[in-house]
Write a protein that holds these residues in place. Structure first.
Motif, short mmCIF file in Angstrom:
data_model
loop_
_atom_site.label_atom_id
_atom_site.label_comp_id
_atom_site.label_asym_id
_atom_site.label_seq_id
_atom_site.Cartn_x
_atom_site.Cartn_y
_atom_site.Cartn_z
N GLU A 18 0.85 -1.18 0.00
CA GLU A 18 0.00 0.00 0.00
C GLU A 18 0.89 1.24 0.00
OE1 GLU A 18 -2.48 -0.32 3.46
OE2 GLU A 18 -0.82 -0.14 4.85
N THR A 19 0.32 2.34 -0.46
CA THR A 19 1.06 3.60 -0.47
C THR A 19 1.11 4.17 0.94
OG1 THR A 19 -0.90 4.95 -0.86
CG2 THR A 19 0.26 4.11 -2.82
N MET A 20 1.95 5.16 1.14
CA MET A 20 2.00 5.82 2.45
C MET A 20 0.67 6.49 2.75
SD MET A 20 5.81 7.40 2.86
CE MET A 20 6.11 7.89 1.18
N GLU A 21 0.03 7.04 1.73
CA GLU A 21 -1.27 7.68 1.92
C GLU A 21 -2.33 6.67 2.34
OE1 GLU A 21 0.74 8.10 -0.72
OE2 GLU A 21 1.29 10.21 -0.51
N GLN A 22 -2.32 5.49 1.72
CA GLN A 22 -3.29 4.46 2.09
C GLN A 22 -3.04 3.98 3.52
OE1 GLN A 22 -2.32 1.87 -1.18
NE2 GLN A 22 -4.23 2.36 -2.27
N ALA A 23 -1.78 3.77 3.86
CA ALA A 23 -1.45 3.32 5.22
C ALA A 23 -1.85 4.37 6.25
CB ALA A 23 0.05 3.03 5.32
N ALA A 24 -1.60 5.63 5.94
CA ALA A 24 -1.95 6.70 6.87
C ALA A 24 -3.46 6.78 7.07
CB ALA A 24 -1.42 8.03 6.34
N THR A 33 3.87 11.18 9.83
CA THR A 33 4.21 10.19 10.85
C THR A 33 4.73 8.91 10.21
OG1 THR A 33 2.61 11.12 12.41
CG2 THR A 33 3.30 8.83 12.77
N ILE A 34 4.08 8.46 9.14
CA ILE A 34 4.53 7.27 8.43
C ILE A 34 5.95 7.49 7.92
CG2 ILE A 34 4.15 5.81 6.40
CD1 ILE A 34 2.04 5.34 8.55
N ARG A 35 6.22 8.66 7.35
CA ARG A 35 7.57 8.98 6.86
C ARG A 35 8.59 8.97 8.01
NH1 ARG A 35 7.92 10.98 1.69
NH2 ARG A 35 5.95 11.57 0.74
N ARG A 36 8.20 9.48 9.17
CA ARG A 36 9.09 9.48 10.33
C ARG A 36 9.43 8.06 10.77
NH1 ARG A 36 5.70 13.82 13.51
NH2 ARG A 36 6.53 15.72 12.62
N PHE A 37 8.43 7.18 10.75
CA PHE A 37 8.68 5.78 11.11
C PHE A 37 9.66 5.13 10.15
CE2 PHE A 37 4.33 5.47 13.36
CZ PHE A 37 4.92 5.68 14.60
N ILE A 38 9.55 5.45 8.86
CA ILE A 38 10.49 4.90 7.87
C ILE A 38 11.89 5.46 8.12
CG2 ILE A 38 11.09 4.83 5.42
CD1 ILE A 38 8.03 4.89 4.86
N ALA A 39 11.98 6.76 8.34
CA ALA A 39 13.28 7.41 8.55
C ALA A 39 13.98 6.90 9.80
CB ALA A 39 13.10 8.93 8.63
N SER A 40 13.20 6.59 10.84
CA SER A 40 13.80 6.11 12.09
C SER A 40 14.11 4.62 12.08
CB SER A 40 12.86 6.42 13.27
OG SER A 40 11.71 5.58 13.21
N GLY A 41 13.65 3.92 11.04
CA GLY A 41 13.90 2.49 10.96
C GLY A 41 12.84 1.62 11.61
N VAL A 60 3.09 -2.28 8.80
CA VAL A 60 2.41 -1.12 9.39
C VAL A 60 1.61 -1.56 10.61
CG1 VAL A 60 0.73 0.73 9.00
CG2 VAL A 60 2.30 0.06 7.15
N ASP A 61 0.88 -2.66 10.49
CA ASP A 61 0.09 -3.16 11.62
C ASP A 61 0.97 -3.54 12.80
OD1 ASP A 61 -2.18 -2.81 10.09
OD2 ASP A 61 -2.35 -4.92 9.53
#
Length: 75
Positions: A18-24, A33-41, A60-61
Motif C-alpha cells: 500500500e502507499t503511504m497515503e493508504q497506510a496513513a 508520521t509514516i515517513r518518520r517511522f520509515i526514517a527512524s527504521g 504497518v500493523d
C-alpha cells in the motif's frame, strides 16, 4: 498467477503493498508520521523507483501493540 509455499505446506498469495497515503488513512496517522517511522527504521519502505515507496500492511500493523493500561498524564 504464481503462489509460494511456506514451511507448513500451505500456499500464500502474492505480497500486497500500500502507499503511504493508504497506510496513513487506514491507521488514522498522518503521512508525515509514516515517513518518520520509515526514517527512524521502525517501518520498512519498499522503493519502486525514485519517487514511489510502498509499504507492507503487515509491517504497518506491527507498529501497534496491544495494551491494557494507560500511561498518559492526568488525574
Amino acid at each position: 498467477m504464481s503462489t509460494t509455499s511456506n514451511t507448513q505446506g500451505t500456499t500464500a498469495g502474492p505480497r500486497r503493498y500500500e502507499t503511504m497515503e493508504q497506510a496513513a488513512q487506514r491507521t488514522q496517522l498522518s503521512v508525515r508520521t509514516i515517513r518518520r517511522f520509515i526514517a527512524s527504521g521502525r517501518l520498512t519502505g519498499y522503493r519502486l523507483n525514485q519517487r514511489n515507496v510502498r509499504l507492507d500492511p503487515a509491517d504497518v500493523d506491527a507498529l501497534f501493540t496491544p495494551t491494557t493500561t494507560w500511561a498518559g498524564g492526568g488525574k
